[in-house]
Write a protein that holds these residues in place. Structure first.
Motif: not given
Length: 260
Positions: A84-103
């Motif tokens: 699902e991440l092949r050839d992509r650059r994905v922000s933590l917020r997009e991956l995990w929502g609010r917990p990703g933003e906090e991290l």
């Protein structure tokens, strides 16, 4: 500037290395079969796995830091299949929502290092898939073909201890099911992974193997033309153009070749 270091103890077997990089211009990143957690330049994102080269460009003086996961280990930590991440650059917020933003905020502030962030998730991560791990190991060892890696005669008798158990796991899984699990863990199928690792082997060997024909043979290619095709596909450059520049190979790959 680009520097790598061995991963800290808690990440042994999970990460290939930790790294930092600063560049005044675009840097060509070529496929290596891995995913990276990257911090810097105001963002935190997961990169890869790649099937072709891409250009990483940062502002002058900006430093990026990261953790490069060992092949097949990122999905357990990230909670997402690698394909699902092949050839992509994905922000933590997009991956995990609010917990990703906090991290991400803690990483950007320096409160946590990338390695500490990964280590904090290991307790919840499931163990690696033994059949996939076995196939990765055999492809990394230099199998010429995927079929050879899956069905090499006598492999289960020759491998002692844990290695033998992994080979038994490999033979117990149907080819279709193994391929599906491999794609989810690594990001693409065994044939593409073999192509990538063979090219990375060529890059690691290039400084001490003179001539493209000799390099192709040493890295396990059928011939120089085979190396040329893969080089163009994976880097966008001819071998003469690519190997003339500084190496982008993972230092841990070169270290393994030196000790072989």
């Amino acid at each position: 500037m680009y520097e790598e270091a061995a991963p800290p103890g808690p990440l042994a077997g999970v990460a290939r290395c930790v790294w930092r990089s600063a560049s005044e211009g675009p840097k060509r990143i070529v496929p290596d079969g891995c995913l990276d957690l990257v911090v810097g330049d105001g963002g935190v994102f997961v990169a890869g796995p790649d099937t072709a080269a891409w250009s990483s460009a940062t502002r002058p003086g900006v430093e990026l830091r990261g953790v490069r996961f060992a092949p097949g280990r990122a999905p357990a930590v990230l909670g997402l299949a690698a394909d699902e991440l092949r050839d992509r650059r994905v922000s933590l917020r997009e991956l995990w929502g609010r917990p990703g933003e906090e991290l991400a905020e803690r990483l950007l502030s320096g409160e946590l290092s990338p390695a500490q962030a990964v280590a904090s998730r290991l307790a919840e991560a499931p163990p690696p898939d033994p059949a996939v791990a076995a196939l990765i190991a055999r492809l990394d060892a230099g199998a010429a073909r995927v079929a050879e890696a899956v069905t090499r005669p006598g492999a289960s008798r020759a491998a002692p201890g844990v290695a033998a158990a992994r080979v038994e796991d490999l033979f117990a899984v149907s080819e279709r099911r193994l391929r599906r699990r491999f794609v989810q863990a690594v990001g693409y199928g065994p044939a593409t992974y073999l192509r990538v690792t063979r090219f990375q082997r060529a890059v690691a060997l290039a400084p001490r193997v003179p001539g493209l024909a000799a390099l192709a043979a040493a890295a396990g290619y059928a011939d120089q033309a085979h190396l040329s095709r893969d080089c163009r596909a994976l880097t966008g450059l001819t071998p003469r153009a690519y190997f003339r520049g500084p190496s982008t190979v993972d230092e841990t790959v070169r270290d393994r070749l030196r000790s072989a």
